[in-house]
Design a protein around this motif. Structure first.
Motif, mmCIF file in Angstrom:
data_model
loop_
_atom_site.group_PDB
_atom_site.id
_atom_site.type_symbol
_atom_site.label_atom_id
_atom_site.label_comp_id
_atom_site.label_asym_id
_atom_site.label_seq_id
_atom_site.Cartn_x
_atom_site.Cartn_y
_atom_site.Cartn_z
ATOM 1 N N LEU A 1 0.827 -1.196 0.000
ATOM 2 C CA LEU A 1 0.000 0.000 0.000
ATOM 3 C C LEU A 1 0.863 1.248 0.000
ATOM 4 N N ASN A 2 0.505 2.193 -0.856
ATOM 5 C CA ASN A 2 1.154 3.503 -0.853
ATOM 6 C C ASN A 2 0.558 4.296 0.307
ATOM 7 N N GLU A 3 1.282 4.394 1.419
ATOM 8 C CA GLU A 3 0.728 4.913 2.662
ATOM 9 C C GLU A 3 0.091 6.298 2.539
ATOM 10 N N PRO A 4 0.677 7.252 1.809
ATOM 11 C CA PRO A 4 0.021 8.555 1.720
ATOM 12 C C PRO A 4 -1.379 8.492 1.097
ATOM 13 N N VAL A 5 -1.624 7.491 0.272
ATOM 14 C CA VAL A 5 -2.915 7.381 -0.399
ATOM 15 C C VAL A 5 -4.007 6.977 0.580
ATOM 16 N N GLY A 6 -3.675 6.068 1.503
ATOM 17 C CA GLY A 6 -4.660 5.596 2.462
ATOM 18 C C GLY A 6 -5.316 4.304 2.027
ATOM 19 N N LYS A 7 -6.297 3.845 2.805
ATOM 20 C CA LYS A 7 -6.974 2.583 2.522
ATOM 21 C C LYS A 7 -7.762 2.664 1.221
ATOM 22 N N VAL A 8 -7.603 1.627 0.395
ATOM 23 C CA VAL A 8 -8.251 1.598 -0.917
ATOM 24 C C VAL A 8 -9.426 0.628 -0.873
ATOM 25 N N PRO A 9 -10.639 1.098 -1.143
ATOM 26 C CA PRO A 9 -11.790 0.177 -1.153
ATOM 27 C C PRO A 9 -11.693 -0.806 -2.312
ATOM 28 N N THR A 10 -11.890 -2.078 -2.020
ATOM 29 C CA THR A 10 -11.749 -3.103 -3.062
ATOM 30 C C THR A 10 -12.940 -3.144 -4.005
ATOM 31 N N ASP A 11 -14.089 -2.602 -3.570
ATOM 32 C CA ASP A 11 -15.293 -2.671 -4.391
ATOM 33 C C ASP A 11 -15.567 -1.377 -5.147
ATOM 34 N N GLN A 12 -14.610 -0.448 -5.146
ATOM 35 C CA GLN A 12 -14.823 0.843 -5.802
ATOM 36 C C GLN A 12 -13.572 1.225 -6.581
ATOM 37 N N PRO A 13 -13.466 0.819 -7.836
ATOM 38 C CA PRO A 13 -12.235 1.069 -8.606
ATOM 39 C C PRO A 13 -12.043 2.513 -9.026
ATOM 40 N N VAL A 14 -13.106 3.312 -9.009
ATOM 41 C CA VAL A 14 -13.027 4.696 -9.479
ATOM 42 C C VAL A 14 -13.750 5.599 -8.497
ATOM 43 N N ILE A 15 -13.154 6.752 -8.197
ATOM 44 C CA ILE A 15 -13.847 7.774 -7.429
ATOM 45 C C ILE A 15 -14.033 8.985 -8.332
ATOM 46 N N SER A 16 -14.946 9.862 -7.961
ATOM 47 C CA SER A 16 -15.227 10.988 -8.831
ATOM 48 C C SER A 16 -15.473 12.257 -8.039
ATOM 49 N N SER A 17 -15.437 13.344 -8.749
ATOM 50 C CA SER A 17 -15.839 14.642 -8.219
ATOM 51 C C SER A 17 -17.054 15.096 -9.011
ATOM 52 N N ARG A 18 -18.186 15.179 -8.359
ATOM 53 C CA ARG A 18 -19.445 15.639 -8.951
ATOM 54 C C ARG A 18 -19.888 14.788 -10.136
ATOM 55 N N GLY A 19 -19.351 13.588 -10.259
ATOM 56 C CA GLY A 19 -19.739 12.714 -11.354
ATOM 57 C C GLY A 19 -19.247 13.177 -12.716
ATOM 58 N N THR A 20 -18.278 14.115 -12.739
ATOM 59 C CA THR A 20 -17.764 14.628 -14.016
ATOM 60 C C THR A 20 -16.253 14.470 -14.156
ATOM 61 N N ARG A 21 -15.561 14.271 -13.037
ATOM 62 C CA ARG A 21 -14.102 14.113 -13.051
ATOM 63 C C ARG A 21 -13.786 12.827 -12.294
ATOM 64 N N PHE A 22 -12.901 11.983 -12.854
ATOM 65 C CA PHE A 22 -12.753 10.635 -12.342
ATOM 66 C C PHE A 22 -11.288 10.275 -12.109
ATOM 67 N N ALA A 23 -11.080 9.428 -11.110
ATOM 68 C CA ALA A 23 -9.742 8.917 -10.822
ATOM 69 C C ALA A 23 -9.820 7.429 -10.545
ATOM 70 N N GLY A 24 -9.042 6.648 -11.289
ATOM 71 C CA GLY A 24 -8.953 5.220 -11.045
ATOM 72 C C GLY A 24 -8.030 4.968 -9.865
ATOM 73 N N ILE A 25 -8.529 4.268 -8.851
ATOM 74 C CA ILE A 25 -7.737 4.066 -7.641
ATOM 75 C C ILE A 25 -7.232 2.634 -7.514
ATOM 76 N N HIS A 26 -7.655 1.723 -8.390
ATOM 77 C CA HIS A 26 -7.080 0.387 -8.441
ATOM 78 C C HIS A 26 -5.910 0.425 -9.424
ATOM 79 N N SER A 27 -4.935 1.254 -9.108
ATOM 80 C CA SER A 27 -3.768 1.464 -9.961
ATOM 81 C C SER A 27 -2.520 1.479 -9.092
ATOM 82 N N GLY A 28 -1.406 1.066 -9.661
ATOM 83 C CA GLY A 28 -0.185 1.031 -8.868
ATOM 84 C C GLY A 28 1.061 0.924 -9.716
ATOM 85 N N ARG A 29 2.197 0.880 -9.024
ATOM 86 C CA ARG A 29 3.508 0.791 -9.667
ATOM 87 C C ARG A 29 4.017 -0.642 -9.596
#
Length: 571
Positions: free
Chosen positions: A169-197
């Protein structure tokens, strides 16, 4: 989409220079333990607008703003307003909301016994999204709860958040929900969080849009196991989980809410550094979807001259940091000359680097309605422009980069019409048209401004190949800022050409996606030699069983590049 000779060859060029707006904002006074309240609004609507604030003291040195969770390096994200608590004195400030808004700057004088509120308005200069271009950043390493306001402040529509590194886990990111691969802002801007190095001695990869975060990854200290162990499994999976969007309020976090914005895209592999040792092998084995031409070494103030996990350049031919930038782009040109087509990306590395998100960004042209999935699929088709400074949009005959134009083998030259908009708050020094790996034309910006057009790119009878456009800002020797389109392609017979689309099954990235029949012998030989040099390093691996498994991928790569040399159509 194929374009034939029927389209107009009139070259129409639009140029809009966005001048920075300077505002002198003076705080009358503030007392110790009191404050200055700064409100930032969109000039067109009067509504609060998220933005980024940079402060400098009277000596011109950056004055980091501490004590705010949205502060990073020399800046802080302002969610519409901020309360500044600063020692007495004079400060200069810069407010930015991505490159499509005018930069606003001014001064603040903090005086004892003062308490004031000031309002600053930011003015939009251009609206790239209205033209179908959406900005993204494929390398953000910040806390998940901060991602929605960061997307808003930097005017980003798509991002990959690096939630883990080599399975940890990338500690600064925090806990990653396993059932939510994408989060959004107002349903118009999106970030994939099931991503890594995925970091190995010979490369660093971005693994984006994974079906889950449980894929085991080995550490950086070892070349074993072979890439196929991880990447083969990843590409055999699909990420078809409905993800939820936020509601229509300005969010402070990425929590789930009711409603969906569609399916997440297929898993994606991005090479984090263009000249990674394992790049030719990864290309030949079909493991990559894209290559990052502007990475976290490119920061707001300098280009860091460092080549970890990369094939080192000849510093006599490519001296100083500018040489590093030239080396990166020339290696990409050689890939194109060898008949290999991979999408271009850019990433800020914000959270590890000093960059803000979107400092290095990739604009992607999306046909129709924008969604997170459509952004990645349009990127797969090569419809991208990368930048760490100049804001440039280009098309050819109405077609975004990635398009293929068919000549039909006609005897006369085939001129290509360019339509371009330069929309920039910085001073562009010159433009380059690169054709088949060489500078076809270099045009000073003053020359361009006078004629309001670029020269046509001519392909002679039976000639095939590719071309792209760059806009360059010159500066100190340790800084390089530019914008570059992905290429357009010219071929005689479009029926022989493959263009990726969203219809594939995602089992594995294609070894190449040829857009022309042109293959350069010298370019293919360059990557063959590179592969052999890297394979010799692998041969020193101590365990014989592991060594045999590792070398299999390099043998595949050797045979691939040999076949390219043999199939070459030009030197």
């Amino acid at each position: 989409m194929w374009m034939t000779r029927s389209f107009s060859i009139q070259s129409v060029l639009k140029c809009l220079l966005v001048l920075g707006l300077s505002l002198g904002v003076v705080s009358p006074s503030w007392a110790v333990n009191e404050q200055l309240r700064l409100i930032v609004q969109d000039k067109a609507t009067g509504e609060p607008i998220f933005c980024r604030l940079h402060l400098r003291n009277a000596n011109g040195k950056p004055r980091p703003y501490r004590g705010d969770r949205l502060a990073w390096a020399d800046h802080v994200t302002v969610p519409g307003e901020i309360v500044l608590m600063l020692p007495e004195g004079e400060y200069s400030f810069v407010l930015e909301h991505g490159p499509e808004y005018k930069t606003t700057s001014g001064t603040i004088t903090m005086v004892r016994d003062g308490n004031d509120t000031q309002t600053v308005q930011l003015e939009r200069a251009v609206d790239i999204a209205a033209d179908g271009w959406y900005a993204g950043d494929v390398d953000i390493r910040r806390s998940l709860r901060d991602i929605p306001p960061l997307l808003e402040a930097e005017d980003l529509y798509a991002a990959a958040v690096i939630s883990f590194s080599n399975g940890k886990l990338n500690e600064p990111v925090g806990k990653v929900p396993t059932d939510q691969p994408v989060i959004s802002s107002r349903g118009t801007r999106f970030a994939g969080i099931h991503s890594g190095r995925f970091v190995r001695p010979g490369a660093e990869l971005l693994l984006a849009n994974l079906p889950d975060t449980a894929i085991p990854l080995t550490g950086v200290e070892n070349d074993f196991p072979a890439y196929a162990t991880i990447l083969g499994r990843m590409h055999s999976s699909t990420a078809k989980t409905d993800a939820s969007s936020s509601d229509d309020t300005m969010p402070s976090n990425g929590e789930k809410d009711e409603g969906t914005f569609g399916l997440t895209p297929r898993p994606w592999v991005d090479l984090a550094r263009m000249t990674a040792w394992d790049m030719p092998m990864l290309v030949a084995n079909g493991y990559l979807d894209s290559v990052r031409i502007i990475d976290s070494r490119y920061t707001r103030t300098k280009l860091t001259d460092e080549e970890k996990r990369c094939k080192p350049r000849d510093k006599k031919l490519y001296p100083d940091s500018l040489g590093l930038a030239r080396w990166n782009t020339e290696v990409y040109y050689r890939l194109l000359d060898a008949g290999v087509v991979l999408s271009l990306t850019a990433g800020s590395g914000s959270g590890d680097s000093l960059n803000a998100p979107g400092e290095n960004r990739v604009y992607v042209a999306v046909d129709g309605a924008f969604s997170y999935a459509s952004w990645w699929e349009s990127l797969r088709r090569g419809r991208s422009i990368v930048t760490n400074g100049p804001l440039m949009v280009a098309d050819v005959g109405g077609e975004a980069p990635g398009a293929v134009f068919e000549t039909g083998g006609q005897a006369e030259a085939f001129p290509i019409a360019l339509t371009m908009s330069l929309r920039n708050q910085d001073r562009v020094d010159y433009l380059e048209i690169i054709k088949n790996g060489q500078v076809y034309r270099e045009i000073s910006f003053s020359e361009y401004a006078e004629s309001a057009r670029l020269p046509d790119v001519e392909f002679a009878m039976d000639e095939e190949g590719w071309f792209l456009v760059r806009a360059v800002i010159t500066g100190p020797t340790n800084q390089f800022r530019f914008a570059m389109t992905s290429p357009w392609f010219v071929c005689k017979d479009a029926s022989q050409v493959v263009v990726p689309d969203a219809a594939g099954d995602g089992a594995k990235s294609p070894v190449v996606t040829p857009r022309t029949n042109r293959i350069s012998r010298s370019a293919a030989q360059f990557f063959l030699d590179w592969t052999i040099e890297r394979a010799k390093q692998i041969q020193t691996h101590a365990d014989p069983v592991e060594r045999k498994a590792l070398l299999e991928e390099y043998r595949t790569a050797r045979d691939f590049w040999k076949s390219r040399v043999e199939a070459a159509t030009c030197e």
